[in-house]
Design a protein around this motif. Sequence first.
Motif, short mmCIF file in Angstrom:
data_model
loop_
_atom_site.label_atom_id
_atom_site.label_comp_id
_atom_site.label_asym_id
_atom_site.label_seq_id
_atom_site.Cartn_x
_atom_site.Cartn_y
_atom_site.Cartn_z
N VAL A 60 0.83 -1.20 0.00
CA VAL A 60 0.00 0.00 0.00
C VAL A 60 0.87 1.25 0.00
N TYR A 61 0.26 2.35 -0.46
CA TYR A 61 0.88 3.67 -0.34
C TYR A 61 -0.06 4.54 0.49
N GLN A 62 0.49 5.17 1.54
CA GLN A 62 -0.29 6.02 2.43
C GLN A 62 0.07 7.48 2.15
N PRO A 63 -0.79 8.21 1.43
CA PRO A 63 -0.46 9.59 1.04
C PRO A 63 -0.26 10.53 2.23
N LYS A 64 -1.06 10.37 3.28
CA LYS A 64 -0.98 11.29 4.41
C LYS A 64 0.38 11.23 5.09
N SER A 65 0.90 10.04 5.30
CA SER A 65 2.21 9.88 5.94
C SER A 65 3.33 9.76 4.92
N ASN A 66 2.98 9.79 3.63
CA ASN A 66 3.96 9.71 2.54
C ASN A 66 4.84 8.47 2.70
N LYS A 67 4.17 7.33 2.86
CA LYS A 67 4.87 6.08 3.14
C LYS A 67 4.45 5.00 2.15
N LEU A 68 5.44 4.35 1.56
CA LEU A 68 5.22 3.24 0.64
C LEU A 68 5.58 1.95 1.37
N ALA B 33 5.71 -2.26 1.27
CA ALA B 33 5.66 -3.51 0.51
C ALA B 33 5.40 -4.63 1.51
N GLU B 34 4.15 -5.07 1.56
CA GLU B 34 3.78 -6.12 2.52
C GLU B 34 4.25 -7.49 2.07
N LYS B 35 4.41 -7.65 0.76
CA LYS B 35 4.89 -8.92 0.21
C LYS B 35 5.93 -8.65 -0.87
N ILE B 36 7.11 -9.22 -0.70
CA ILE B 36 8.15 -9.19 -1.72
C ILE B 36 8.56 -10.63 -1.99
N GLY B 37 8.52 -11.02 -3.23
CA GLY B 37 8.94 -12.37 -3.60
C GLY B 37 9.77 -12.33 -4.86
N VAL B 38 10.94 -12.96 -4.82
CA VAL B 38 11.83 -13.02 -5.98
C VAL B 38 12.26 -14.46 -6.17
N ARG B 39 12.16 -14.96 -7.40
CA ARG B 39 12.58 -16.33 -7.69
C ARG B 39 13.53 -16.31 -8.89
N SER B 40 14.68 -16.97 -8.71
CA SER B 40 15.68 -16.99 -9.78
C SER B 40 16.00 -18.40 -10.24
N GLY B 41 15.25 -19.37 -9.77
CA GLY B 41 15.46 -20.76 -10.16
C GLY B 41 14.32 -21.59 -9.61
N SER B 42 14.38 -22.90 -9.82
CA SER B 42 13.27 -23.75 -9.40
C SER B 42 13.05 -23.74 -7.90
N SER B 43 14.13 -23.59 -7.11
CA SER B 43 13.98 -23.61 -5.65
C SER B 43 14.60 -22.39 -4.98
N SER B 44 15.20 -21.50 -5.75
CA SER B 44 15.87 -20.33 -5.18
C SER B 44 14.89 -19.18 -5.03
N GLU B 45 14.79 -18.63 -3.81
CA GLU B 45 13.83 -17.55 -3.62
C GLU B 45 14.27 -16.59 -2.53
N VAL B 46 13.76 -15.37 -2.66
CA VAL B 46 13.91 -14.34 -1.64
C VAL B 46 12.51 -13.88 -1.27
#
Length: 209
Positions: free
Chosen positions: A89-97, A99-112
């Motif tokens: 979410v982005y909260q305009p009043k507090s000017n805050k972005l 990221a509640e979920k970040i997911g990165v996959r670079s292979g079949s089992s490799s993830e961040v």
Amino acid sequence: IGVDVGGQLPADVDANATLVAGANKIDVTRLLLKTGRSTFDFAGSIGPKPATAGEEPAYRYDLTSDGSKLSPSESPEPALDFVARIAGVYQPKSNKLIAEKIGVRSGSSSEVLGTASVTFIDNGPPGISLSLNIHDMPVSHVKQLWPWFSARNARLWVLSNLFGGRVVDATLQFQVVPGRLGNGVPLSADEVFGRFQVEGSRFDTAGRI
């Protein structure tokens, strides 16, 4: 454009978005960001978050990428192709972005997996809170994904001296208040810290972290 996080990050942005009639949201068919040798190609949606009593009004977003490339200029490793999802979410009043979920996959089992928040201010670099967990990823991939603004000296040492093997498990925490980055004072162990379990790597013991 330039993003100030204790130093300008120049980037070219190309966006294609449409306001969906009756759906109260913006359909982002493409959000392409290019910086240096790296390309981030996302698509998704942005729209108002349903109101909840006691919560600040916000816009929610959900963006996915099935073909981005990360290639930091300081890294000797080949460019990393990856898929990703970021939602929050982005909260305009507090000017805050957030990221509640970040997911990165670079292979079949490799993830961040992780979360993050960025608090913007009128003059100066934003405050950044970042928490990442890495599972079963080649060292070469982790080197590419290491944020350029986090533990700079350690990052540059790893880029130049650690090769091969896998990061079995790792955590990285980064917590700085607005205006902190780029003020000339090294980050403390309370602001950036982590743990890495590495197997099968070789490294050059010369140099200082």
